[in-house]
Design a protein around this motif. Sequence first.
Motif, PDB file in Angstrom:
ATOM      1  N   LYS A  38      53.659  -6.942  64.339  1.00  9.49           N
ATOM      2  CA  LYS A  38      52.320  -6.501  64.744  1.00  9.49           C
ATOM      3  C   LYS A  38      51.888  -5.251  63.988  1.00  9.49           C
ATOM      4  CE  LYS A  38      52.049  -8.475  69.403  1.00  9.49           C
ATOM      5  NZ  LYS A  38      51.939  -8.187  70.856  1.00  9.49           N
ATOM      6  N   ASN A  39      52.848  -4.413  63.634  1.00 13.61           N
ATOM      7  CA  ASN A  39      52.525  -3.175  62.923  1.00 13.61           C
ATOM      8  C   ASN A  39      52.307  -3.380  61.428  1.00 13.61           C
ATOM      9  OD1 ASN A  39      52.619  -1.645  65.213  1.00 13.61           O
ATOM     10  ND2 ASN A  39      54.649  -0.766  64.827  1.00 13.61           N
ATOM     11  N   GLY A  40      52.731  -4.539  60.913  1.00 17.09           N
ATOM     12  CA  GLY A  40      52.673  -4.757  59.477  1.00 17.09           C
ATOM     13  C   GLY A  40      51.654  -5.802  59.075  1.00 17.09           C
ATOM     14  N   THR A  41      51.637  -6.113  57.791  1.00 18.33           N
ATOM     15  CA  THR A  41      50.775  -7.147  57.214  1.00 18.33           C
ATOM     16  C   THR A  41      51.649  -8.078  56.383  1.00 18.33           C
ATOM     17  OG1 THR A  41      48.944  -5.577  57.067  1.00 18.33           O
ATOM     18  CG2 THR A  41      48.764  -7.607  55.779  1.00 18.33           C
ATOM     19  N   PHE A  42      51.635  -9.343  56.748  1.00 14.83           N
ATOM     20  CA  PHE A  42      52.516 -10.304  56.085  1.00 14.83           C
ATOM     21  C   PHE A  42      52.089 -10.518  54.638  1.00 14.83           C
ATOM     22  CE2 PHE A  42      53.629 -14.805  55.060  1.00 14.83           C
ATOM     23  CZ  PHE A  42      55.010 -14.633  55.031  1.00 14.83           C
ATOM     24  N   GLN A  43      53.069 -10.457  53.735  1.00 13.81           N
ATOM     25  CA  GLN A  43      52.817 -10.703  52.315  1.00 13.81           C
ATOM     26  C   GLN A  43      53.225 -12.141  51.998  1.00 13.81           C
ATOM     27  OE1 GLN A  43      54.965  -8.158  49.597  1.00 13.81           O
ATOM     28  NE2 GLN A  43      53.473  -8.469  47.949  1.00 13.81           N
ATOM     29  N   LYS A  44      52.230 -13.006  51.991  1.00 16.53           N
ATOM     30  CA  LYS A  44      52.500 -14.430  51.785  1.00 16.53           C
ATOM     31  C   LYS A  44      52.998 -14.707  50.374  1.00 16.53           C
ATOM     32  CE  LYS A  44      50.214 -18.942  51.699  1.00 16.53           C
ATOM     33  NZ  LYS A  44      48.949 -19.692  51.914  1.00 16.53           N
ATOM     34  N   VAL A  45      52.360 -14.130  49.395  1.00 16.84           N
ATOM     35  CA  VAL A  45      52.705 -14.367  47.988  1.00 16.84           C
ATOM     36  C   VAL A  45      53.137 -13.039  47.369  1.00 16.84           C
ATOM     37  CG1 VAL A  45      51.864 -15.099  45.747  1.00 16.84           C
ATOM     38  CG2 VAL A  45      51.101 -16.297  47.803  1.00 16.84           C
ATOM     39  N   VAL A  46      54.300 -13.043  46.741  1.00 12.56           N
ATOM     40  CA  VAL A  46      54.829 -11.834  46.108  1.00 12.56           C
ATOM     41  C   VAL A  46      54.765 -12.016  44.591  1.00 12.56           C
ATOM     42  CG1 VAL A  46      56.807 -10.284  45.888  1.00 12.56           C
ATOM     43  CG2 VAL A  46      56.396 -11.491  48.049  1.00 12.56           C
ATOM     44  N   PRO A  47      53.880 -11.299  43.901  1.00 17.41           N
ATOM     45  CA  PRO A  47      53.778 -11.455  42.443  1.00 17.41           C
ATOM     46  C   PRO A  47      55.025 -10.918  41.741  1.00 17.41           C
ATOM     47  CG  PRO A  47      52.388  -9.662  43.207  1.00 17.41           C
ATOM     48  CD  PRO A  47      52.921 -10.316  44.439  1.00 17.41           C
ATOM     49  N   ALA A  48      55.391 -11.576  40.643  1.00 13.69           N
ATOM     50  CA  ALA A  48      56.557 -11.148  39.868  1.00 13.69           C
ATOM     51  C   ALA A  48      56.352 -11.549  38.413  1.00 13.69           C
ATOM     52  CB  ALA A  48      57.826 -11.793  40.423  1.00 13.69           C
ATOM     53  N   GLU A  49      57.171 -11.002  37.543  1.00 14.68           N
ATOM     54  CA  GLU A  49      57.116 -11.364  36.136  1.00 14.68           C
ATOM     55  C   GLU A  49      58.489 -11.206  35.500  1.00 14.68           C
ATOM     56  OE1 GLU A  49      54.136  -8.768  34.595  1.00 14.68           O
ATOM     57  OE2 GLU A  49      55.521  -7.073  34.398  1.00 14.68           O
ATOM     58  N   ALA A  50      58.749 -12.037  34.528  1.00 16.73           N
ATOM     59  CA  ALA A  50      60.031 -12.002  33.820  1.00 16.73           C
ATOM     60  C   ALA A  50      59.877 -12.745  32.506  1.00 16.73           C
ATOM     61  CB  ALA A  50      61.127 -12.649  34.676  1.00 16.73           C
ATOM     62  N   PRO A  51      60.676 -12.403  31.501  1.00 22.80           N
ATOM     63  CA  PRO A  51      60.599 -13.131  30.226  1.00 22.80           C
ATOM     64  C   PRO A  51      61.174 -14.537  30.366  1.00 22.80           C
ATOM     65  CG  PRO A  51      62.390 -11.548  30.187  1.00 22.80           C
ATOM     66  CD  PRO A  51      61.638 -11.293  31.460  1.00 22.80           C
ATOM     67  N   ALA A  52      60.683 -15.450  29.552  1.00 22.75           N
ATOM     68  CA  ALA A  52      61.215 -16.812  29.548  1.00 22.75           C
ATOM     69  C   ALA A  52      62.669 -16.798  29.097  1.00 22.75           C
ATOM     70  CB  ALA A  52      60.387 -17.694  28.625  1.00 22.75           C
ATOM     71  N   LEU A  53      63.416 -17.815  29.519  1.00 22.59           N
ATOM     72  CA  LEU A  53      64.828 -17.905  29.172  1.00 22.59           C
ATOM     73  C   LEU A  53      64.988 -18.632  27.837  1.00 22.59           C
ATOM     74  CD1 LEU A  53      67.736 -17.358  30.170  1.00 22.59           C
ATOM     75  CD2 LEU A  53      67.689 -19.638  31.211  1.00 22.59           C
ATOM     76  N   PRO A  54      65.452 -17.955  26.793  1.00 26.00           N
ATOM     77  CA  PRO A  54      65.623 -18.630  25.492  1.00 26.00           C
ATOM     78  C   PRO A  54      66.697 -19.721  25.577  1.00 26.00           C
ATOM     79  CG  PRO A  54      65.754 -16.241  25.276  1.00 26.00           C
ATOM     80  CD  PRO A  54      65.815 -16.542  26.736  1.00 26.00           C
ATOM     81  N   VAL A  55      66.501 -20.775  24.831  1.00 26.57           N
ATOM     82  CA  VAL A  55      67.465 -21.868  24.782  1.00 26.57           C
ATOM     83  C   VAL A  55      68.559 -21.510  23.786  1.00 26.57           C
ATOM     84  CG1 VAL A  55      67.821 -24.308  24.252  1.00 26.57           C
ATOM     85  CG2 VAL A  55      65.706 -23.551  25.370  1.00 26.57           C
ATOM     86  N   ILE A  56      69.821 -21.550  24.239  1.00 27.65           N
ATOM     87  CA  ILE A  56      70.936 -21.233  23.332  1.00 27.65           C
ATOM     88  C   ILE A  56      71.961 -22.362  23.274  1.00 27.65           C
ATOM     89  CG2 ILE A  56      70.680 -18.762  23.723  1.00 27.65           C
ATOM     90  CD1 ILE A  56      73.200 -18.879  25.450  1.00 27.65           C
ATOM     91  N   GLY A  57      71.703 -23.477  23.950  1.00 32.81           N
ATOM     92  CA  GLY A  57      72.630 -24.604  23.892  1.00 32.81           C
ATOM     93  C   GLY A  57      73.615 -24.597  25.041  1.00 32.81           C
ATOM     94  N   ARG A  58      74.159 -25.773  25.311  1.00 30.41           N
ATOM     95  CA  ARG A  58      75.051 -25.922  26.452  1.00 30.41           C
ATOM     96  C   ARG A  58      76.502 -25.572  26.133  1.00 30.41           C
ATOM     97  NH1 ARG A  58      73.121 -31.865  28.759  1.00 30.41           N
ATOM     98  NH2 ARG A  58      70.988 -31.272  29.332  1.00 30.41           N
ATOM     99  N   TYR A  59      76.853 -25.627  24.861  1.00 30.69           N
ATOM    100  CA  TYR A  59      78.258 -25.476  24.504  1.00 30.69           C
ATOM    101  C   TYR A  59      78.671 -24.011  24.503  1.00 30.69           C
ATOM    102  CZ  TYR A  59      77.658 -30.331  23.181  1.00 30.69           C
ATOM    103  OH  TYR A  59      77.369 -31.668  23.208  1.00 30.69           O
ATOM    104  N   ARG A  60      79.950 -23.816  24.725  1.00 28.26           N
ATOM    105  CA  ARG A  60      80.497 -22.463  24.768  1.00 28.26           C
ATOM    106  C   ARG A  60      80.429 -21.807  23.389  1.00 28.26           C
ATOM    107  NH1 ARG A  60      86.815 -21.043  26.010  1.00 28.26           N
ATOM    108  NH2 ARG A  60      86.626 -18.763  25.925  1.00 28.26           N
TER     109      ARG A  60
END
Length: 753
Positions: free
Chosen positions: A484-506
């Motif tokens: 009751k004392n707060g305000t619900f945050q339905k959507v939380v904005p965020a940002e991050a760099p895309a994950l580069p593809v490096i292949g599945r092999y070790r």
Amino acid sequence: MELQKFSYDNNIVKAFLYATIIFGLIGFTFGITAALMLFYPELPEFLFGTDDSTIQSLRNGGIQSLINTHGAFGFGRIRMLHTNTVIFAFVCNSVYTGVYYSLPRLLKTPMASSTLSWIHFWTWQIMIVATFITFFMGINTSKEYAEHEWPIDILITFSWVIFGVNMFMTIARRRVRHLYVAIWFYIGTWIGLAMLHILNNLEIPLSFTDWKSYSMYAGVKDALVQWWYGHNAVAFVLTTPILGLMYYFLPKAAERPVFSYKLSIIHFWSLIFVYIWAGPHHLQYTALPAWAQAVGTGFSIMLIAPSWGGMLNGLLTLRGAWDKVRENPILKFFVVAVTCYGMVTFEGPLLATKNINKIGHYTDWVIGHVHLGALGWNGFMAFGMIYYLVPIMWRTKIWSVKIANWHFWLGTLGVIFYAVPMYISGFTQGLMWKQFNPDGTLMWKNWLDTVTAVIPYYKMRFMGGFFYISGAILMVVNVIATIKNGTFQKVVPAEAPALPVIGRYRKEGEGVHLWIERTPYLLSILSLIVLSIGSAVEIIPTLSLNQSVPTISAVKPYSPLELEGRDIYIREGCNACHSQMIRPFRDEIVRFNGKNGEYSKAGEFVYDRPFLWGSKRTGPDLHREGGKNPSSWHYKHMYNPRSTSAGSIMPRYPWLISNDLDRSKTVDKILFMKTVYNVPYTKTQIDSANTWVDNQAATIVKEIFSEANDLKEAYARRPKGELERKEIVALISYLQRLGTDIKTTEVKTVSNN
């Protein structure tokens, strides 16, 4: 590198959080109700009516109102409702709350599908409501932690698959290369539970328009599969996902990194490998093959190492932050939760050893052990997580730190006042059951003496439950005020760099586990392999080899009336208080069999679908009940146990005497057993099943009237043949059959020293 913008959805987290709180209160209420009935069995009579003038009642009109409940509020059903609500509604919803909050943030991506998230939410809550309805109606399979009938099992499977698909799709879309340890536990949990749930709940319905089903496993095989599932339901519902939450929320609340990455690796892989083997320790000294019992004991003892490794990793995460524990109620809950986890995972292996198991099994010691985990470990982790999430999601401070601290101390007192009395009660029971006089007779011949001795501890246990639920109610007040004392945050904005593809092999120089962490499909496959090894070694030999269950020619299938009586026994949850397994101990053979008795043999259970060995003896074992008491005694005992056993804490079952037996499916059940499970009924027996029922019922009623003149006179004024049609006669037929197939004049036991 360009940052990608996205957002986290708190709505699904909020929904699961609300469900956690609501069903937590309901589960705790069922729990203290069951605890109350163990020293006040007259509670249903007080609520609904009675013909006993010595008992106060809220309603007038005699016993009919209680009869009209048809057992909906009987102890067996309330206990099932309590355990399933706490496990599937409270704990699972708390896990989903934590996963839907932590997984996107750990992966830097929203959940893959909001639609799948909400399908998962609603199917799970529908499953819980369906469980309430069916259990109140007596529709259950009797299997511990798996009492749901087949339609609900299918719904659970569907909901779990939806959850898994959404989780793995989210992992595939991550913006973080390496999976954090919490996610390892989420993956292991999903794979483990999928395997456990499906294999344990293989059952065939009587028809696809009927709720009733019969397990694909029988007797010893059913027992092994069930406790492979039952113990690992504790592992993969009440332990591994909660550890995942611990690895996320404890460091967050303490603002400290996890103590040891290497210890996390050892903890995860050793835990999921070792845990799956330990199920047979629930079946020590039973008819289970000795090699399976030994395997269960060995791996249970090994469980101490990974379990305590995880506990220490959690507690040592607080290094340098212990000053915060004094002031932060969230950390207080987490610290006690992790401590309880360590205590339970030390005690469990001890209970798995044969010397301690023969004293502790079937006693309240096990109940105390389980609740130290459920109330202390699971409950306190859930409470700490709720107190952590609500202020963040509603962007405010917790309304009252003082009330949160009150909740903590009430909850802690509740755990202590619950567990400690149950330990004392368990020690008392285990020792009283085994005491002999110098002349070789049992010191405590009357089972009721061992029951009345522990009633004070049942009252203390109820007080502990009252403290615990009182704290939970304070939490609800605190959460509502905070929201009751707060305000619900339905959507939380965020940002991050895309994950580069490096292949599945070790890559060259890349650590093995770092490679596994960035390759989710490999981590999942390895988890499945690790989980499958122990499962295959234990289960496949027992299910496939006939030698594991020796045939006893004297053991015959149940008659149609006995089969109906067995289904009534299951419906009422009688196995919650009575075992059907006499272990090879001198005291059990003398107590339950007399001098010519025998301990239980594997071959005696080949027609038992499901098995009914039980896990707790509030009442005596019933495996040799047949012929022990006259049929009239059973009639009067079910109508009012205190009329035959003064001081009994067993509730009354008057509806069994009032209700007509539904015989519309009797022939179908016999035919089903013959055609589906090859039970050796002859064509003549199947064709004459109704006549078989009539004749056996008439014989039992004749016995009742010859033994009890008062009952003969009472039924003389009623229509002829009335008693023969009642459910009580079917139940008596089953009870009088138990343990009568084999006889011996030689007592054979293992050492009782």
